[in-house]
Design a protein around this motif. Structure first.
Motif, PDB file in Angstrom:
ATOM      1  N   LEU A   1       0.791  -1.195   0.000  1.00  0.00           N
ATOM      2  CA  LEU A   1       0.000   0.000   0.000  1.00  0.00           C
ATOM      3  C   LEU A   1       0.847   1.279   0.000  1.00  0.00           C
ATOM      4  O   LEU A   1       0.372   2.328  -0.386  1.00  0.00           O
ATOM      5  CB  LEU A   1      -0.860  -0.028   1.248  1.00  0.00           C
ATOM      6  CG  LEU A   1      -1.804  -1.226   1.257  1.00  0.00           C
ATOM      7  CD1 LEU A   1      -2.486  -1.320   2.582  1.00  0.00           C
ATOM      8  CD2 LEU A   1      -2.786  -1.094   0.127  1.00  0.00           C
ATOM      9  N   TYR A   2       2.023   1.203   0.483  1.00  0.00           N
ATOM     10  CA  TYR A   2       2.840   2.385   0.584  1.00  0.00           C
ATOM     11  C   TYR A   2       4.259   2.028   0.142  1.00  0.00           C
ATOM     12  O   TYR A   2       4.682   0.889   0.198  1.00  0.00           O
ATOM     13  CB  TYR A   2       2.856   2.920   2.019  1.00  0.00           C
ATOM     14  CG  TYR A   2       3.220   1.868   3.020  1.00  0.00           C
ATOM     15  CD1 TYR A   2       4.549   1.630   3.351  1.00  0.00           C
ATOM     16  CD2 TYR A   2       2.239   1.086   3.609  1.00  0.00           C
ATOM     17  CE1 TYR A   2       4.879   0.637   4.244  1.00  0.00           C
ATOM     18  CE2 TYR A   2       2.576   0.099   4.505  1.00  0.00           C
ATOM     19  CZ  TYR A   2       3.883  -0.111   4.822  1.00  0.00           C
ATOM     20  OH  TYR A   2       4.202  -1.104   5.702  1.00  0.00           O
TER      21      TYR A   2
ATOM     22  N   LEU B   1     -15.531  -0.831   4.463  1.00  0.00           N
ATOM     23  CA  LEU B   1     -14.293  -1.339   3.876  1.00  0.00           C
ATOM     24  C   LEU B   1     -13.955  -2.704   4.459  1.00  0.00           C
ATOM     25  O   LEU B   1     -14.428  -3.067   5.540  1.00  0.00           O
ATOM     26  CB  LEU B   1     -13.141  -0.362   4.152  1.00  0.00           C
ATOM     27  CG  LEU B   1     -13.322   1.061   3.614  1.00  0.00           C
ATOM     28  CD1 LEU B   1     -12.378   2.007   4.319  1.00  0.00           C
ATOM     29  CD2 LEU B   1     -13.098   1.095   2.109  1.00  0.00           C
TER      30      LEU B   1
ATOM     31  N   LYS C   1      -4.868  12.084   0.266  1.00  0.00           N
ATOM     32  CA  LYS C   1      -6.019  12.630  -0.450  1.00  0.00           C
ATOM     33  C   LYS C   1      -7.204  12.670   0.522  1.00  0.00           C
ATOM     34  O   LYS C   1      -7.789  11.631   0.827  1.00  0.00           O
ATOM     35  CB  LYS C   1      -6.361  11.765  -1.656  1.00  0.00           C
ATOM     36  CG  LYS C   1      -5.233  11.705  -2.684  1.00  0.00           C
ATOM     37  CD  LYS C   1      -5.582  10.741  -3.808  1.00  0.00           C
ATOM     38  CE  LYS C   1      -4.423  10.629  -4.794  1.00  0.00           C
ATOM     39  NZ  LYS C   1      -4.705   9.640  -5.868  1.00  0.00           N
TER      40      LYS C   1
ATOM     41  N   ARG D   1     -10.789  12.930   2.226  1.00  0.00           N
ATOM     42  CA  ARG D   1     -12.231  12.831   1.953  1.00  0.00           C
ATOM     43  C   ARG D   1     -12.933  13.981   2.666  1.00  0.00           C
ATOM     44  O   ARG D   1     -13.806  14.615   2.117  1.00  0.00           O
ATOM     45  CB  ARG D   1     -12.765  11.484   2.433  1.00  0.00           C
ATOM     46  CG  ARG D   1     -14.278  11.327   2.297  1.00  0.00           C
ATOM     47  CD  ARG D   1     -14.747   9.975   2.741  1.00  0.00           C
ATOM     48  NE  ARG D   1     -14.434   8.952   1.762  1.00  0.00           N
ATOM     49  CZ  ARG D   1     -15.241   8.620   0.748  1.00  0.00           C
ATOM     50  NH1 ARG D   1     -16.392   9.245   0.588  1.00  0.00           N
ATOM     51  NH2 ARG D   1     -14.894   7.675  -0.079  1.00  0.00           N
TER      52      ARG D   1
ATOM     53  N   THR E   1      -7.286   8.966   1.948  1.00  0.00           N
ATOM     54  CA  THR E   1      -6.555   7.805   1.450  1.00  0.00           C
ATOM     55  C   THR E   1      -5.104   8.149   1.138  1.00  0.00           C
ATOM     56  O   THR E   1      -4.759   9.292   0.824  1.00  0.00           O
ATOM     57  CB  THR E   1      -7.207   7.243   0.173  1.00  0.00           C
ATOM     58  OG1 THR E   1      -7.257   8.262  -0.839  1.00  0.00           O
ATOM     59  CG2 THR E   1      -8.617   6.746   0.470  1.00  0.00           C
TER      60      THR E   1
ATOM     61  N   GLU F   1      -5.458   2.017  -2.369  1.00  0.00           N
ATOM     62  CA  GLU F   1      -5.293   2.994  -1.304  1.00  0.00           C
ATOM     63  C   GLU F   1      -5.523   2.402   0.078  1.00  0.00           C
ATOM     64  O   GLU F   1      -6.389   1.552   0.255  1.00  0.00           O
ATOM     65  CB  GLU F   1      -6.277   4.160  -1.483  1.00  0.00           C
ATOM     66  CG  GLU F   1      -6.163   4.898  -2.792  1.00  0.00           C
ATOM     67  CD  GLU F   1      -7.237   4.475  -3.779  1.00  0.00           C
ATOM     68  OE1 GLU F   1      -7.623   5.303  -4.625  1.00  0.00           O
ATOM     69  OE2 GLU F   1      -7.685   3.307  -3.689  1.00  0.00           O
ATOM     70  N   ALA F   2      -4.737   2.889   1.014  1.00  0.00           N
ATOM     71  CA  ALA F   2      -5.037   2.654   2.423  1.00  0.00           C
ATOM     72  C   ALA F   2      -5.926   3.810   2.880  1.00  0.00           C
ATOM     73  O   ALA F   2      -5.673   4.968   2.563  1.00  0.00           O
ATOM     74  CB  ALA F   2      -3.759   2.622   3.244  1.00  0.00           C
ATOM     75  N   THR F   3      -6.989   3.484   3.604  1.00  0.00           N
ATOM     76  CA  THR F   3      -7.877   4.519   4.137  1.00  0.00           C
ATOM     77  C   THR F   3      -7.430   4.864   5.553  1.00  0.00           C
ATOM     78  O   THR F   3      -7.227   3.976   6.383  1.00  0.00           O
ATOM     79  CB  THR F   3      -9.329   4.035   4.136  1.00  0.00           C
ATOM     80  OG1 THR F   3      -9.742   3.817   2.773  1.00  0.00           O
ATOM     81  CG2 THR F   3     -10.254   5.064   4.773  1.00  0.00           C
TER      82      THR F   3
ATOM     83  N   GLU G   1      -6.197  -1.293   5.255  1.00  0.00           N
ATOM     84  CA  GLU G   1      -5.443  -1.632   4.058  1.00  0.00           C
ATOM     85  C   GLU G   1      -6.176  -2.698   3.251  1.00  0.00           C
ATOM     86  O   GLU G   1      -6.521  -3.750   3.794  1.00  0.00           O
ATOM     87  CB  GLU G   1      -4.068  -2.175   4.434  1.00  0.00           C
ATOM     88  CG  GLU G   1      -3.278  -1.273   5.355  1.00  0.00           C
ATOM     89  CD  GLU G   1      -2.064  -1.988   5.934  1.00  0.00           C
ATOM     90  OE1 GLU G   1      -1.225  -2.448   5.137  1.00  0.00           O
ATOM     91  OE2 GLU G   1      -1.981  -2.098   7.166  1.00  0.00           O
TER      92      GLU G   1
END
Length: 352
Positions: A11-12, A91, A125, A127, A183, A190-192, A216
């Motif tokens: 994820l990263y 999720l 990013k 929300r 995210t 994306e990981a939230t 994740e």
């Protein structure tokens, strides 16, 4: 004196991690060395994606390798209940929840800005971001989603300079609360992240609490349960319907996931063994979101199951299966928590 807050019932990239660590940690001290804190929660560790504010104590955590979790979609509430979110983002994947206490002398805004700047530098990013008048958001989040449920806690309390103590379970508060949800990572992977900071328990403590949740995306381990056509038949004989627990969809999607194949195999075998059986394939949802959207989603998922069974390799006669969508009209559990909502999101086989 000890108090309990009555209101708290791939994820990263290495670069991303480096950015977050460099911005946030700098010269971090071990948690137990800062401000006389006790050792971290048993088995506790920072998430690789984002490290703790320098000198903070990891006071509680819960990590589940695969589970369902929800975050607020926006700081908007239902008309009938201002402490219930209008919409949640549901999720599934690896869920990490961490609660930190920052060293005494740090202002809530300083802690918040450090996390926020580190996240933004790594391409976060948002929300939504709430920095003012967030008390309703806090109460809805704490009551509806119960963020510290199942936590493993460190030994110790939230202490004040005068010797009073608050339970760690009361560490989150509405006082100077700030929240962001968004995210990190590439589209589709994306990981939230949910971040919340506030005064720790009470202004008298002089401490700041940070809550970090990272969800994740991760495939569920499959092959752990086999589906027996005889069990499906037994359920139909006893109740006239059976829940198809081996059917899987991504959140908000209608395409069957590959790990649904064992359930489809069993359904096809049952229909082969019972050539006179005709059935409804009925989709159900929880009550999150509008009824109209959920009705369409539940029907589309039922139709996806029918389409899979009537196509190769199964080739069940289409006239034997009929799809219906009932949205949230027939719950089997309450919709007040993740566990209940998960039970209500299902597809059933119902004998005609």
């Amino acid at each position: 004196m000890r108090h309990r807050n009555p209101l708290w019932s791939p994820l990263y990239t290495p670069l991303t991690a480096a950015l977050l660590t460099a911005t946030l940690l700098a010269s971090a001290l071990p948690a137990h060395a800062a401000d006389g804190f006790a050792p971290d929660a048993p088995g506790g560790a920072d998430h690789p994606l984002i490290k703790r504010f320098a000198g903070s104590w990891l006071a509680g955590q819960r990590v589940i390798e695969w589970d369902a979790a929800a975050v607020p979609a926006a700081p908007e509430f239902q008309k009938a209940d201002k402490y219930k979110f209008k919409d949640l983002v549901e999720l599934e994947g690896k869920v990490t929840r961490l609660l930190y206490i920052a060293p005494r002398g740090k202002a809530p805004l300083e802690v918040w800005r450090n996390y926020q700047q580190a996240l933004n530098a790594a391409g976060f990013k948002p929300r939504f971001v709430c920095e003012r008048d967030c008390s309703d958001l806090y109460f809805a989040w704490s009551r509806q989603l119960d963020p510290t449920k199942g936590f493993t806690w460190a030994k110790g309390d939230v202490d004040t300079p005068t010797g009073s103590r608050y339970s760690l379970t009361s560490a989150l508060s509405y006082d100077q609360g700030r929240m962001l949800v968004g995210t990190l990572g590439k589209a589709g992977h994306e990981a939230t992240v949910l971040l919340y900071t506030s005064v720790a328990a009470n202004a008298s403590t002089g401490l700041v609490t940070t809550y970090l949740q990272v969800i994740e995306p991760k495939a569920m381990a499959t092959g752990q349960v086999t589906v027996d056509p005889a069990a499906l038949q037994a359920g139909l004989a006893a109740d006239g319907r059976v829940t198809l627990t081996g059917l899987f969809f991504d959140t908000g999607k209608t395409e069957l996931k590959p790990e649904s194949s064992a359930q489809l195999d069993a359904m096809a075998e049952l229909l082969k063994q019972q050539p006179a059986l005709k059935a409804w394939i009925v989709g159900h949802t929880d009550n999150v979101g509008s009824f109209e959207a959920n009705e369409k989603l539940s029907l589309a998922r039922a139709q996806a199951v029918v389409a899979a069974l009537t196509a190769a390799p199964y080739k069940v006669e289409p006239k034997r299966l009929t799809a219906r969508g009932l949205a949230s009209l027939a719950p089997v559990a309450g919709n007040v928590d993740d566990a209940g909502r998960a039970r209500n999101r299902r597809v059933e086989l119902v004998a005609q």
